[in-house]
Write a protein that holds these residues in place. Structure first.
Motif, PDB file in Angstrom:
ATOM      1  N   LEU A   1       0.766  -1.326   0.037  1.00 15.45           N
ATOM      2  CA  LEU A   1       0.075  -0.011   0.042  1.00 15.45           C
ATOM      3  C   LEU A   1       0.881   1.265   0.000  1.00 15.45           C
ATOM      4  O   LEU A   1       0.569   2.240  -0.703  1.00 15.45           O
ATOM      5  CB  LEU A   1      -0.754   0.062   1.244  1.00 15.45           C
ATOM      6  CG  LEU A   1      -2.222  -1.000   1.037  1.00 15.45           C
ATOM      7  CD1 LEU A   1      -2.608  -1.045   2.453  1.00 15.45           C
ATOM      8  CD2 LEU A   1      -3.151  -0.486  -0.098  1.00 15.45           C
ATOM      9  N   ASP A   2       1.942   1.305   0.667  1.00 16.94           N
ATOM     10  CA  ASP A   2       2.953   2.323   0.784  1.00 16.94           C
ATOM     11  C   ASP A   2       3.481   2.594  -0.771  1.00 16.94           C
ATOM     12  O   ASP A   2       3.532   3.702  -0.994  1.00 16.94           O
ATOM     13  CB  ASP A   2       4.068   2.018   1.723  1.00 16.94           C
ATOM     14  CG  ASP A   2       3.578   2.597   3.214  1.00 16.94           C
ATOM     15  OD1 ASP A   2       2.850   3.383   3.474  1.00 16.94           O
ATOM     16  OD2 ASP A   2       4.276   2.152   3.906  1.00 16.94           O
ATOM     17  N   ALA A   3       3.798   1.511  -1.354  1.00 20.82           N
ATOM     18  CA  ALA A   3       4.343   1.564  -2.809  1.00 20.82           C
ATOM     19  C   ALA A   3       3.087   1.921  -3.791  1.00 20.82           C
ATOM     20  O   ALA A   3       3.640   2.735  -4.457  1.00 20.82           O
ATOM     21  CB  ALA A   3       4.882   0.205  -3.152  1.00 20.82           C
ATOM     22  N   ALA A   4       1.876   1.818  -3.505  1.00 22.79           N
ATOM     23  CA  ALA A   4       0.889   2.022  -4.421  1.00 22.79           C
ATOM     24  C   ALA A   4       0.478   3.663  -4.065  1.00 22.79           C
ATOM     25  O   ALA A   4       0.289   3.991  -4.984  1.00 22.79           O
ATOM     26  CB  ALA A   4      -0.118   1.145  -4.132  1.00 22.79           C
ATOM     27  N   ASN A   5       0.816   3.863  -3.015  1.00 21.91           N
ATOM     28  CA  ASN A   5       0.086   5.403  -2.842  1.00 21.91           C
ATOM     29  C   ASN A   5       1.445   6.351  -3.109  1.00 21.91           C
ATOM     30  O   ASN A   5       1.374   7.613  -2.933  1.00 21.91           O
ATOM     31  CB  ASN A   5      -0.195   5.477  -1.354  1.00 21.91           C
ATOM     32  CG  ASN A   5      -1.481   5.270  -1.177  1.00 21.91           C
ATOM     33  OD1 ASN A   5      -2.218   4.697  -1.839  1.00 21.91           O
ATOM     34  ND2 ASN A   5      -2.037   5.625  -0.093  1.00 21.91           N
ATOM     35  N   SER A   6       2.486   6.049  -3.295  1.00 18.87           N
ATOM     36  CA  SER A   6       3.880   6.639  -3.480  1.00 18.87           C
ATOM     37  C   SER A   6       3.488   7.645  -4.810  1.00 18.87           C
ATOM     38  O   SER A   6       3.275   6.916  -5.763  1.00 18.87           O
ATOM     39  CB  SER A   6       5.182   6.088  -3.386  1.00 18.87           C
ATOM     40  OG  SER A   6       6.251   6.905  -3.853  1.00 18.87           O
ATOM     41  N   GLU A   7       3.943   8.791  -4.780  1.00 21.50           N
ATOM     42  CA  GLU A   7       3.798   9.763  -6.063  1.00 21.50           C
ATOM     43  C   GLU A   7       4.837   9.373  -7.114  1.00 21.50           C
ATOM     44  O   GLU A   7       4.762   9.409  -8.326  1.00 21.50           O
ATOM     45  CB  GLU A   7       3.900  11.070  -5.755  1.00 21.50           C
ATOM     46  CG  GLU A   7       2.594  11.313  -4.837  1.00 21.50           C
ATOM     47  CD  GLU A   7       2.788  12.803  -4.493  1.00 21.50           C
ATOM     48  OE1 GLU A   7       3.605  13.674  -4.910  1.00 21.50           O
ATOM     49  OE2 GLU A   7       1.862  13.397  -4.011  1.00 21.50           O
TER      50      GLU A   7
END
Length: 306
Positions: free
Chosen positions: A142-148
């Motif tokens: 999720l952190d990776a998916a939310n990273s810009e």
């Protein structure tokens, strides 16, 4: 059966309190988000430190672990396969996978293991599997998916080290592995703060039920049916089949892995969804439907196997 109904009644009453507070306008949408963030960043990490500190890690490697892992993999991979075919985004897919495979091992698992199965330690394999592997993995994705920006391998690997829930789990695990204990002056405040985690989650969840669309109307019926069907039918069935035919578990062990796999989706899936703003309504509705469905499912499993 008293443990089953007592566990569900406790959860229902606290969720009802959240609904009432929202109805009386004591807590609004901003307050609901504050409660969710408090649970995610502060209370849950503190709870994990104190819970894992005293864990018996040998229980993780019991004969039930393989059946538990297999059931999680079957339900989770089935959801992922369907989500890929339907073109769901990565963040929503992660939340949906948690809805389909992440059980309420804390709030319901402990009392059911104690009063229905006769041994609270039976919940340890699934509890620690989720806290130490499934949840950190989901949060990293999720952190990776939310990273810009596109993350490097090093950034992805280091992400769990920056997540408060993963940090709390790692600290608690460290104490369990070394046999060290926190000083009372630190343990007691952490225990008090950790005590806010479950009530905060449940009240925030109740507020969302009152302020948001009615359960079943916020997400497509097919999405909700997929997540809850995998959770309440496929996961316990997989645990039973693997436990009986592949591992040859005795009746007591078979009952334990099947009942614990039939627990509803955990409330902290809603907290995670709220934190990352992905699949929030799916998480909310899956928790609601699976919690209602798990009562007859757990009673039926207990009657058939026991």
């Amino acid at each position: 059966m008293d443990g089953v109904f007592a566990g569900f009644a406790t959860i229902g009453l606290i969720i009802g309190l959240g609904i009432l507070l929202a109805h009386l306008k004591v807590i609004d949408a901003a307050g609901q988000r504050t409660l969710s963030m408090l649970a995610f960043y502060v209370a849950s990490p503190a709870l994990l430190v104190t819970v894992l500190e005293d864990s018996d890690l040998s229980a993780v490697f019991s004969g039930n672990l393989v059946a538990t892992v297999a059931a999680v993999l079957v339900a989770g991979l089935a959801y992922i396969a369907v989500a890929v075919v339907r073109g769901r985004d990565l963040g929503t897919t992660v939340i949906g996978t948690l809805c389909a495979a992440y059980v309420n091992a804390g709030n319901l698992g402990l009392p059911i293991a104690a009063y229905v199965l006769g041994d609270p330690a039976l919940v340890a394999p699934v509890l620690l599997l989720q806290l130490l592997i499934l949840q950190p993995l989901a949060l990293t994705v999720l952190d990776a998916a939310n990273s810009e920006h596109r993350l490097s391998v090093g950034a992805i690997v280091s992400r769990p080290l920056k997540n408060p829930i993963t940090i709390g789990s790692a600290i608690g695990l460290g104490f369990a592995l070394t046999g060290l204990e926190l000083p009372v002056a630190i343990h007691d405040p952490l225990a008090l703060v950790g005590g806010m985690a479950v009530p905060s989650m449940l009240i925030a969840y109740g507020v969302s039920l009152r302020l948001g669309p009615l359960p079943g109307r916020g997400v497509p019926a097919s999405e909700l049916a997929l997540a809850t069907g995998l959770k309440m039918v496929v996961q316990p069935l997989a645990a039973y089949l693997v436990g009986r035919f592949a591992l040859g578990l005795d009746a007591e062990q078979l009952l334990a892995v099947t009942v614990l796999s039939a627990l509803p989706t955990a409330q902290n899936v809603f907290v995670i969804a709220s934190r990352y703003e992905r699949g929030v309504l799916l998480a909310r509705d899956a928790i609601f439907v699976s919690t209602l469905a798990s009562v007859p499912v757990v009673v039926l499993i207990t009657a058939l196997i026991a």
